[in-house]
Design an enzyme around this catalytic site. Structure first.
Site, PDB file in Angstrom:
ATOM      1  NE  ARG A 228      -3.871  -2.080   6.497  1.00  0.00           N
ATOM      2  CZ  ARG A 228      -2.977  -1.317   5.488  1.00  0.00           C
ATOM      3  NH1 ARG A 228      -1.179  -0.749   6.389  1.00  0.00           N
ATOM      4  NH2 ARG A 228      -3.148  -1.535   4.780  1.00  0.00           N
ATOM      5  CG  HIS A 276      -1.040   3.051   8.820  1.00  0.00           C
ATOM      6  ND1 HIS A 276      -1.797   2.861   9.090  1.00  0.00           N
ATOM      7  CD2 HIS A 276      -0.286   3.447   7.309  1.00  0.00           C
ATOM      8  CE1 HIS A 276      -2.032   1.889   7.944  1.00  0.00           C
ATOM      9  NE2 HIS A 276      -0.644   2.453   6.818  1.00  0.00           N
TER      10      HIS A 276
HETATM   11  P1  NDP Z   1       2.542  -8.344  -1.163  1.00  0.00           P
HETATM   12  O1  NDP Z   1       1.332  -8.509  -1.614  1.00  0.00           O
HETATM   13  O2  NDP Z   1       3.362  -8.564  -2.140  1.00  0.00           O
HETATM   14  O3  NDP Z   1       3.269  -9.176  -0.381  1.00  0.00           O
HETATM   15  C1  NDP Z   1       2.333  -9.998   1.255  1.00  0.00           C
HETATM   16  C2  NDP Z   1       3.728 -11.314   1.091  1.00  0.00           C
HETATM   17  O4  NDP Z   1       3.060 -11.708   2.729  1.00  0.00           O
HETATM   18  C3  NDP Z   1       3.852 -12.537   0.624  1.00  0.00           C
HETATM   19  O5  NDP Z   1       5.567 -12.738   0.571  1.00  0.00           O
HETATM   20  C4  NDP Z   1       2.462 -13.740   0.772  1.00  0.00           C
HETATM   21  O6  NDP Z   1       3.154 -14.858   1.106  1.00  0.00           O
HETATM   22  C5  NDP Z   1       2.693 -12.970   2.870  1.00  0.00           C
HETATM   23  N1  NDP Z   1       1.632 -13.610   2.857  1.00  0.00           N
HETATM   24  C6  NDP Z   1       0.257 -13.898   3.016  1.00  0.00           C
HETATM   25  N2  NDP Z   1      -0.367 -14.433   3.602  1.00  0.00           N
HETATM   26  C7  NDP Z   1       0.332 -14.839   4.441  1.00  0.00           C
HETATM   27  C8  NDP Z   1       0.063 -16.251   5.101  1.00  0.00           C
HETATM   28  N3  NDP Z   1      -1.072 -16.762   5.499  1.00  0.00           N
HETATM   29  N4  NDP Z   1       1.015 -16.797   5.210  1.00  0.00           N
HETATM   30  C9  NDP Z   1       2.443 -16.636   5.334  1.00  0.00           C
HETATM   31  N5  NDP Z   1       2.841 -15.596   4.787  1.00  0.00           N
HETATM   32  C10 NDP Z   1       1.756 -14.780   4.151  1.00  0.00           C
HETATM   33  O7  NDP Z   1       2.344  -6.902  -0.381  1.00  0.00           O
HETATM   34  P2  NDP Z   1       3.253  -5.490   0.152  1.00  0.00           P
HETATM   35  O8  NDP Z   1       4.580  -6.320   0.570  1.00  0.00           O
HETATM   36  O9  NDP Z   1       3.476  -5.036  -1.612  1.00  0.00           O
HETATM   37  O10 NDP Z   1       2.316  -5.386   1.785  1.00  0.00           O
HETATM   38  C11 NDP Z   1       2.433  -5.473   2.880  1.00  0.00           C
HETATM   39  C12 NDP Z   1       1.554  -4.817   3.372  1.00  0.00           C
HETATM   40  O11 NDP Z   1       2.296  -4.139   3.848  1.00  0.00           O
HETATM   41  C13 NDP Z   1       0.488  -4.580   2.680  1.00  0.00           C
HETATM   42  O12 NDP Z   1      -0.793  -5.485   2.583  1.00  0.00           O
HETATM   43  C14 NDP Z   1      -0.009  -3.267   4.046  1.00  0.00           C
HETATM   44  O13 NDP Z   1      -1.039  -4.267   4.945  1.00  0.00           O
HETATM   45  C15 NDP Z   1       1.067  -2.733   4.335  1.00  0.00           C
HETATM   46  N6  NDP Z   1       1.740  -1.384   4.042  1.00  0.00           N
HETATM   47  C16 NDP Z   1       1.544  -0.894   5.361  1.00  0.00           C
HETATM   48  C17 NDP Z   1       2.862   0.413   4.887  1.00  0.00           C
HETATM   49  C18 NDP Z   1       2.312   1.395   6.228  1.00  0.00           C
HETATM   50  O14 NDP Z   1       2.540   2.398   5.746  1.00  0.00           O
HETATM   51  N7  NDP Z   1       2.298   0.807   7.339  1.00  0.00           N
HETATM   52  C19 NDP Z   1       2.124   0.689   3.852  1.00  0.00           C
HETATM   53  C20 NDP Z   1       2.153   0.280   2.562  1.00  0.00           C
HETATM   54  C21 NDP Z   1       1.808  -0.913   3.320  1.00  0.00           C
HETATM   55  P3  NDP Z   1       3.374 -15.078  -1.090  1.00  0.00           P
HETATM   56  O15 NDP Z   1       4.934 -15.018  -1.592  1.00  0.00           O
HETATM   57  O16 NDP Z   1       3.789 -16.938  -0.767  1.00  0.00           O
HETATM   58  O17 NDP Z   1       2.181 -14.871  -2.059  1.00  0.00           O
HETATM   59  C1  OXD Z   2      -1.118   1.030   2.256  1.00  0.00           C
HETATM   60  C2  OXD Z   2      -0.849   1.389   3.727  1.00  0.00           C
HETATM   61  O1  OXD Z   2      -1.894  -0.202   2.532  1.00  0.00           O
HETATM   62  O2  OXD Z   2      -1.023   3.299   3.178  1.00  0.00           O
HETATM   63  O3  OXD Z   2      -0.224   1.413   1.295  1.00  0.00           O
HETATM   64  O4  OXD Z   2      -0.881   1.625   4.665  1.00  0.00           O
END
Ligand code: NDP
Ligand code: OXD
Length: 313
Positions: A228, A276
């Site tokens: 993001r 995106h």
């Molecule tokens: P998950 O919820 O599976 O993973 C999130 C990870 O981030 C976890 O490992 C979590 O830690 C870590 N995390 C969260 N908060 C913190 C923090 N404060 N400090 C350190 N680590 C942190 O999410 P996804 O992998 O499914 O997706 C990640 C992001 O990708 C989405 O939230 C979205 O914003 C973005 N995205 C972007 C897309 C695009 O097209 N650009 C498409 C899809 C997603 P822990 O393992 O300890 O819980």
């Molecule tokens: C998602 C994205 O969060 O498209 O799936 O960014």
């Protein structure tokens, strides 16, 4: 097996037709309904949505769950207390992890093999082999070791790069230097040559990559942001790129999308911009996953990927 359920389908861009077709094909007996501003929503069992209109939210207080058509929950959680207190379920991978791995591998290899520099040289008709980078100098640091980050780690490791990962809770991953929590962030950053963000946008990660933290990366580092845009302080990134501390950035996400014109990022040749698209929702995979999760709700079974509103992801 799910019998008759009524599902609201809503997208901010209005494009729900193909979703209705997939639900009808994959869940016989389902009734899908749409909603427009000013209408009263009929009673629904579930809502499946993306970028909801604020005025829709109060009408969702009786659904059994709200499913998101994407992985990130930030665009819905921003409504705070206006969001009904029902389970909020995001997509877990559903065909996005492999796309993230493709995108990050491409961007990493482009920098490692100096293709960005060769592209520039070719524009000037210049034939000039450059000394190759050494893999041991190209540690890739992945922030966020969730559904998407783990797939990226696995792919990047496959190319033989040193890999480190940073998450909120501690992890133990074979062949990966794992760091957890804010206290270890500077140490993680200081040894990262290619920084990849796959963090959710939360109160803790908003503006996380500010000037001080970006400057903690070694000189000549690269940033790949596929999570993001609001996680990066955009003027700070620009300053560090212009000073040469950061050698380049590949950005798929921005604080304001579409990235407005004019915006200094468009003019900066060391920033590569994509709109995106790093991991698009694969509709059929998403619908199948949502149907499985509805079946779990109906059978009182545990459901994966429920968003923790306290944590913000
Ligand atoms: P998950 O919820 O599976 O993973 C999130 C990870 O981030 C976890 O490992 C979590 O830690 C870590 N995390 C969260 N908060 C913190 C923090 N404060 N400090 C350190 N680590 C942190 O999410 P996804 O992998 O499914 O997706 C990640 C992001 O990708 C989405 O939230 C979205 O914003 C973005 N995205 C972007 C897309 C695009 O097209 N650009 C498409 C899809 C997603 P822990 O393992 O300890 O819980
Ligand atoms: C998602 C994205 O969060 O498209 O799936 O960014």
């Amino acid at each position: 097996m799910v019998s008759a359920v009524r599902i609201l389908l809503y997208r901010g861009d209005g494009q729900t037709g193909p979703w209705a077709e997939d639900f009808a094909r994959l869940l016989p007996g389902v009734e899908t309904v749409s909603w427009r501003e000013g209408e009263t929503l009929p009673a629904c069992d579930y809502a499946v949505l993306w970028n909801p209109a604020p005025s829709l939210l109060p009408q969702l207080s009786r659904v059994k769950a709200i499913f998101l058509m994407g992985a990130g929950a930030d665009a819905v959680l921003k409504f705070g207390a206006a969001l009904p207190n029902v389970p909020l379920v995001r997509l877990g991978d559903a065909g996005m992890a492999v796309q993230m791995a493709e995108y990050v591998a491409y961007a990493t290899l482009r920098y490692f093999r100096r293709f960005d520099e060769y592209e520039e040289q070719a524009r000037h008709g210049l034939w000039a082999p450059l000394p190759p980078h050494a893999k041991q100098d190209f540690t890739v640091g992945v922030m966020g070791l969730g559904k998407l980050g783990l797939r990226v780690v696995e792919t990047i490791r496959g190319f033989g790069f040193p890999v480190r990962g940073w998450s909120r809770t501690a992890k133990d991953l074979p062949g990966v230097d794992c760091y957890a929590g804010m206290a270890s962030l500077d140490e993680f950053l200081s040894g990262t040559r290619v920084l990849v963000s796959l963090l959710p946008l939360t109160a803790e990660t908003n503006n996380l990559l500010d000037r001080r933290r970006l400057a903690t990366l070694p000189k000549g580092a690269y940033l790949i942001n596929v999570a993001r845009g609001a996680q990066v302080a955009e003027p700070d990134l620009l300053t560090l790129i212009r000073s040469g501390h950061i050698a380049g950035a590949t950005l798929d996400v921005f604080r304001n999308e579409p990235l407005p014109a004019p915006h200094p990022f468009w003019e900066e040749p060391r920033i590569t911009i994509t709109p995106h698209i790093s991991a698009l929702t694969v509709r059929e995979d998403a619908v199948r996953q949502i149907i499985d999760k509805i079946a779990a709700f109906e059978a009182d079974q545990p459901v994966a990927d429920i968003v923790d509103r306290q944590l913000g992801y």
